[in-house]
Design a protein around this motif. Sequence first.
Motif, PDB file in Angstrom:
ATOM      1  N   GLU A   1       0.814  -1.212   0.000  1.00  0.00           N
ATOM      2  CA  GLU A   1       0.000   0.000   0.000  1.00  0.00           C
ATOM      3  C   GLU A   1       0.850   1.267   0.000  1.00  0.00           C
ATOM      4  OE1 GLU A   1      -3.634   2.113   2.556  1.00  0.00           O
ATOM      5  OE2 GLU A   1      -2.688   0.258   3.283  1.00  0.00           O
ATOM      6  N   ARG A   2       1.922   1.256   0.775  1.00  0.00           N
ATOM      7  CA  ARG A   2       2.742   2.470   0.862  1.00  0.00           C
ATOM      8  C   ARG A   2       3.389   2.806  -0.481  1.00  0.00           C
ATOM      9  NH1 ARG A   2       7.822   0.243   4.591  1.00  0.00           N
ATOM     10  NH2 ARG A   2       7.830  -1.880   3.752  1.00  0.00           N
ATOM     11  N   TYR A   3       3.784   1.780  -1.220  1.00  0.00           N
ATOM     12  CA  TYR A   3       4.426   2.048  -2.516  1.00  0.00           C
ATOM     13  C   TYR A   3       3.404   2.271  -3.626  1.00  0.00           C
ATOM     14  CZ  TYR A   3       8.502   0.777   0.147  1.00  0.00           C
ATOM     15  OH  TYR A   3       9.487   0.733   1.120  1.00  0.00           O
ATOM     16  N   ARG A   4       2.198   1.744  -3.438  1.00  0.00           N
ATOM     17  CA  ARG A   4       1.124   2.119  -4.362  1.00  0.00           C
ATOM     18  C   ARG A   4       0.849   3.613  -4.236  1.00  0.00           C
ATOM     19  NH1 ARG A   4      -1.944  -2.577  -2.437  1.00  0.00           N
ATOM     20  NH2 ARG A   4      -3.539  -1.152  -1.682  1.00  0.00           N
ATOM     21  N   GLN A   5       0.889   4.110  -3.002  1.00  0.00           N
ATOM     22  CA  GLN A   5       0.705   5.547  -2.788  1.00  0.00           C
ATOM     23  C   GLN A   5       1.838   6.333  -3.447  1.00  0.00           C
ATOM     24  OE1 GLN A   5       1.688   7.574   1.064  1.00  0.00           O
ATOM     25  NE2 GLN A   5      -0.525   7.990   1.155  1.00  0.00           N
ATOM     26  N   LEU A   6       3.076   5.898  -3.231  1.00  0.00           N
ATOM     27  CA  LEU A   6       4.248   6.584  -3.782  1.00  0.00           C
ATOM     28  C   LEU A   6       4.171   6.658  -5.310  1.00  0.00           C
ATOM     29  CD1 LEU A   6       7.952   5.867  -2.732  1.00  0.00           C
ATOM     30  CD2 LEU A   6       7.304   6.255  -5.090  1.00  0.00           C
ATOM     31  N   ILE A   7       3.935   5.518  -5.947  1.00  0.00           N
ATOM     32  CA  ILE A   7       3.937   5.486  -7.414  1.00  0.00           C
ATOM     33  C   ILE A   7       2.740   6.245  -7.978  1.00  0.00           C
ATOM     34  CG2 ILE A   7       3.832   3.990  -9.445  1.00  0.00           C
ATOM     35  CD1 ILE A   7       6.535   4.029  -7.951  1.00  0.00           C
ATOM     36  N   SER A   8       1.588   6.161  -7.327  1.00  0.00           N
ATOM     37  CA  SER A   8       0.426   6.916  -7.789  1.00  0.00           C
ATOM     38  C   SER A   8       0.726   8.407  -7.807  1.00  0.00           C
ATOM     39  CB  SER A   8      -0.791   6.629  -6.895  1.00  0.00           C
ATOM     40  OG  SER A   8      -1.225   5.293  -7.038  1.00  0.00           O
ATOM     41  N   GLU A   9       1.410   8.893  -6.786  1.00  0.00           N
ATOM     42  CA  GLU A   9       1.766  10.311  -6.734  1.00  0.00           C
ATOM     43  C   GLU A   9       2.757  10.667  -7.839  1.00  0.00           C
ATOM     44  OE1 GLU A   9       3.128  11.118  -2.789  1.00  0.00           O
ATOM     45  OE2 GLU A   9       1.152  10.793  -1.887  1.00  0.00           O
ATOM     46  N   CYS A  10       3.714   9.774  -8.103  1.00  0.00           N
ATOM     47  CA  CYS A  10       4.680  10.032  -9.181  1.00  0.00           C
ATOM     48  C   CYS A  10       3.978  10.067 -10.542  1.00  0.00           C
ATOM     49  CB  CYS A  10       5.776   8.963  -9.185  1.00  0.00           C
ATOM     50  SG  CYS A  10       6.921   9.070  -7.788  1.00  0.00           S
ATOM     51  N   LEU A  11       3.006   9.183 -10.739  1.00  0.00           N
ATOM     52  CA  LEU A  11       2.270   9.173 -11.994  1.00  0.00           C
ATOM     53  C   LEU A  11       1.450  10.445 -12.172  1.00  0.00           C
ATOM     54  CD1 LEU A  11       1.083   5.444 -12.007  1.00  0.00           C
ATOM     55  CD2 LEU A  11       2.625   6.489 -13.676  1.00  0.00           C
ATOM     56  N   GLU A  12       0.901  10.947 -11.071  1.00  0.00           N
ATOM     57  CA  GLU A  12       0.068  12.146 -11.129  1.00  0.00           C
ATOM     58  C   GLU A  12       0.896  13.411 -11.359  1.00  0.00           C
ATOM     59  OE1 GLU A  12      -2.082  12.205  -7.488  1.00  0.00           O
ATOM     60  OE2 GLU A  12      -3.226  10.370  -7.945  1.00  0.00           O
ATOM     61  N   THR A  13       2.070  13.471 -10.741  1.00  0.00           N
ATOM     62  CA  THR A  13       2.861  14.708 -10.747  1.00  0.00           C
ATOM     63  C   THR A  13       4.035  14.687 -11.714  1.00  0.00           C
ATOM     64  OG1 THR A  13       4.323  13.921  -8.980  1.00  0.00           O
ATOM     65  CG2 THR A  13       2.289  15.072  -8.318  1.00  0.00           C
ATOM     66  N   GLY A  14       4.474  13.481 -12.119  1.00  0.00           N
ATOM     67  CA  GLY A  14       5.681  13.378 -12.933  1.00  0.00           C
ATOM     68  C   GLY A  14       6.951  13.466 -12.119  1.00  0.00           C
ATOM     69  N   ASN A  15       6.823  13.493 -10.794  1.00  0.00           N
ATOM     70  CA  ASN A  15       7.998  13.575  -9.936  1.00  0.00           C
ATOM     71  C   ASN A  15       8.761  12.248  -9.912  1.00  0.00           C
ATOM     72  OD1 ASN A  15       7.352  16.192  -9.273  1.00  0.00           O
ATOM     73  ND2 ASN A  15       6.366  15.666  -7.339  1.00  0.00           N
ATOM     74  N   THR A  16      10.016  12.328  -9.515  1.00  0.00           N
ATOM     75  CA  THR A  16      10.857  11.143  -9.408  1.00  0.00           C
ATOM     76  C   THR A  16      10.810  10.575  -7.993  1.00  0.00           C
ATOM     77  OG1 THR A  16      12.766  12.540  -8.906  1.00  0.00           O
ATOM     78  CG2 THR A  16      12.426  11.952 -11.210  1.00  0.00           C
ATOM     79  N   PHE A  17      11.381   9.386  -7.825  1.00  0.00           N
ATOM     80  CA  PHE A  17      11.544   8.779  -6.504  1.00  0.00           C
ATOM     81  C   PHE A  17      12.905   8.122  -6.445  1.00  0.00           C
ATOM     82  CE2 PHE A  17       9.960   5.373  -9.130  1.00  0.00           C
ATOM     83  CZ  PHE A  17      10.513   4.206  -8.629  1.00  0.00           C
TER      84      PHE A  17
END
Length: 209
Positions: free
Chosen positions: A27-43
């Motif tokens: 769940e925590r990484y689903r949150q992380l990747i969802s945010e990256c997909l929405e914003t285009g930000n890196t991780f």
Amino acid sequence: MEIYLPLFPLNLVVYPHEELNLHIFEERYRQLISECLETGNTFGIPAFINNKLPGFGTEMRVLALHKRYDDGRMDIKTIGTRIFRIATFENPAPGKLYAGGLVEAVESEPEMGDDLDELVGKLTQLYRLLDVKSEIDRTTPLLSFRVAHKIGLSVEDEYKLLTLEHENERQRFLIRHLDRVLPVVSEMERTKDRIKMNGHFKNLDPLKF
């Protein structure tokens, strides 16, 4: 300059320009990747080795979402952009499920390296012994990163390579590894040839004492 990155520790080493497919289920990484997909930000993927975060990792960009499952899992394609060194680590990051931290970028100059010829020669020898078809593009900058996963390094040695700042250092590191590996692989090939001879008639000259 330090930047704040969401962090996704994994027991592997990723190099700049390397493409990596990931199956995201926690769940925590689903949150992380969802945010990256929405914003285009890196991780960031910091290497997690022997149950520790030794400090170096690679900044990643999501290239594509291949599949999103009904339960929220995802299959994604990512690419490494640059190396970083962790300055601070928070688990979890404020207001998030995942970890994060301040990181300092470590830039890799697109060097060709002074030991390129020797490295390519030893790589060619290894692949020939293993009967592996592999194209070695000697014009590729940072060749050490491109071949590191293909020569039998341990994850600890892959991490050590990540921490070396200059291509000359990295090429010499790989050459030393190949100098240790090549005699072993050569002996394995000779052993396989001897095994193949078992059960066959041999013409032997009688020994004279």
